[in-house]
Design a protein around this motif. Structure first.
Motif: not given
Length: 158
Positions: A9-31, A127-130
């Motif tokens: 982990l120490g070698q990864k500080v300051g680096h991007e760990l990754g990017v997720s896939g896209w997720v839809k935030i639809d009205q059903a999830r909001i409700d 600690k992560t920056q999201n």
């Protein structure tokens, strides 16, 4: 699958760990979120009123719903090292809600490893920056500095 390890982990500080896939935030999830939390503010759950009266001209996701998406999307990315027994929520240092997420929009998470704090027994606070990005928006929905307590697997204790 993540290739992160506690030792590496120490070698990864300051680096991007990754990017997720896209997720839809639809009205059903909001409700569903409104039902779970009791937050039934019209700007989230009243579709017709939101179309007429909201400055966004549609319902928008709760800010805390967008924040709640950080953990599962971080797990999708694989931010918990493979040799950790678990990664537990430890806290949030800072959260800013920068742009609304309209019902039906898609979001994804980008995670950067911001720092590490070694603890007793081989435990580590990570600690992560999201950044929760909204498809088609210049501004992210939120940025959050989160903390996770990483517990080493039984054989990895120091």
């Amino acid at each position: 699958m993540s290739s992160l390890t506690l030792a590496g982990l120490g070698q990864k500080v300051g680096h991007e760990l990754g990017v997720s896939g896209w997720v839809k935030i639809d009205q059903a999830r909001i409700d569903a979120f409104a039902s779970c939390t009791g937050d039934h503010q019209w700007i989230h759950v009243d579709v017709e009123r939101s179309k007429q009266e909201s400055p966004f001209r549609s319902p928008i996701a709760h800010g805390y719903l967008t924040l709640a998406m950080v953990a599962p999307l971080a797990m999708e990315i694989g931010v918990v090292p493979t040799d950790a027994a678990a990664g537990l929520n430890y806290g949030i240092d800072k959260v800013r809600f920068l742009a609304p997420v309209p019902a039906g929009a898609r979001v994804r998470l980008r995670v950067v490893l911001a720092g590490l704090e070694p603890r007793e027994g081989g435990q580590v606070i990570m600690k992560t920056q999201n950044t929760l990005e909204v498809e088609g928006s210049e501004k992210p929905a939120l940025v959050a500095e989160t903390l996770a307590l990483l517990l080493p697997a039984a054989g990895a204790r120091q």
